[in-house]
Design an enzyme around this catalytic site. Structure first.
Site, PDB file in Angstrom:
ATOM      1  N   MET A  88       0.836  -1.184   0.000  1.00 38.58           N
ATOM      2  CA  MET A  88       0.000   0.000   0.000  1.00 38.58           C
ATOM      3  C   MET A  88       0.874   1.238   0.000  1.00 38.58           C
ATOM      4  O   MET A  88       1.823   1.332   0.759  1.00 38.58           O
ATOM      5  CB  MET A  88      -0.886  -0.005   1.240  1.00 38.58           C
ATOM      6  CG  MET A  88      -1.864   1.128   1.254  1.00 38.58           C
ATOM      7  SD  MET A  88      -3.113   0.828   2.506  1.00 38.58           S
ATOM      8  CE  MET A  88      -4.565   1.436   1.672  1.00 38.58           C
ATOM      9  N   CYS A  89       0.528   2.164  -0.870  1.00 40.32           N
ATOM     10  CA  CYS A  89       1.275   3.409  -0.951  1.00 40.32           C
ATOM     11  C   CYS A  89       0.575   4.461  -0.105  1.00 40.32           C
ATOM     12  O   CYS A  89      -0.492   4.936  -0.468  1.00 40.32           O
ATOM     13  CB  CYS A  89       1.357   3.854  -2.404  1.00 40.32           C
ATOM     14  SG  CYS A  89       2.204   5.416  -2.577  1.00 40.32           S
ATOM     15  N   LEU A  90       1.140   4.766   1.048  1.00 36.80           N
ATOM     16  CA  LEU A  90       0.574   5.779   1.934  1.00 36.80           C
ATOM     17  C   LEU A  90       1.618   6.858   2.147  1.00 36.80           C
ATOM     18  O   LEU A  90       2.730   6.543   2.575  1.00 36.80           O
ATOM     19  CB  LEU A  90       0.272   5.175   3.307  1.00 36.80           C
ATOM     20  CG  LEU A  90      -0.920   4.261   3.479  1.00 36.80           C
ATOM     21  CD1 LEU A  90      -1.009   3.801   4.911  1.00 36.80           C
ATOM     22  CD2 LEU A  90      -2.200   4.969   3.096  1.00 36.80           C
TER      23      LEU A  90
END
Length: 151
Positions: A88-90
């Site tokens: 996940m790109c956070l």
């Protein structure tokens, strides 16, 4: 050893009063660095009624280095890689944006919030982000389909 103490404290808080739609447990008894998170798809999103398994791994340098969040359950989302890693790109999890004062609860709430409001400009899956921006009905249809199939 400060990290273990802090992690244990955060785990206890999350187990006693978890954020809405989220349950937390250790992936393996006695290993505080790897967590299993069950995340419900938020109401009003194409992921609603889905139950997603999310893996959270904490570095031994936590809280000075950010945790990694990845979806074990396949999900059709512009901010989650479409491979078997499900990374996940956070923004808040990037090394240069992470703050040691950040709490795991906030990370999880942000991750769940992202299911309701994807950030196509910060996407890891460009094709899905394009679809999200240009053909929202089709994006939601595919996301719902994947949710039914995998979650």
């Amino acid at each position: 050893m400060g990290s273990v103490k802090r992690i244990t404290k955060e785990l206890a808080e999350l187990t006693q009063s978890p954020p809405e739609g989220i349950t937390v447990e250790l992936a393996e008894e006695g290993d505080v660095y790897n967590w299993k998170i069950h995340m419900e798809g938020p109401e009003g999103s194409p992921y609603h009624k889905g139950n997603f398994l999310v893996k959270l791994s904490l570095p031994t340098e936590y809280p000075f280095k950010p945790p990694t969040v990845s979806f074990v359950t396949k999900i059709y989302h512009p901010n989650v890689t479409n491979d078997d890693k499900g990374s996940m790109c956070l923004g808040m999890l990037r090394a240069d944006e992470w703050k040691p004062s950040s709490k795991i609860a906030a990370v999880l709430q942000f991750a769940r919030q992202l299911l309701s409001e994807p950030m196509p400009d910060d996407a890891v899956e460009g094709r899905i982000a394009e679809q999200y921006k240009n053909d929202r009905p089709r994006y939601e249809e595919v996301a719902r389909e994947w949710t039914r199939k995998h979650a």
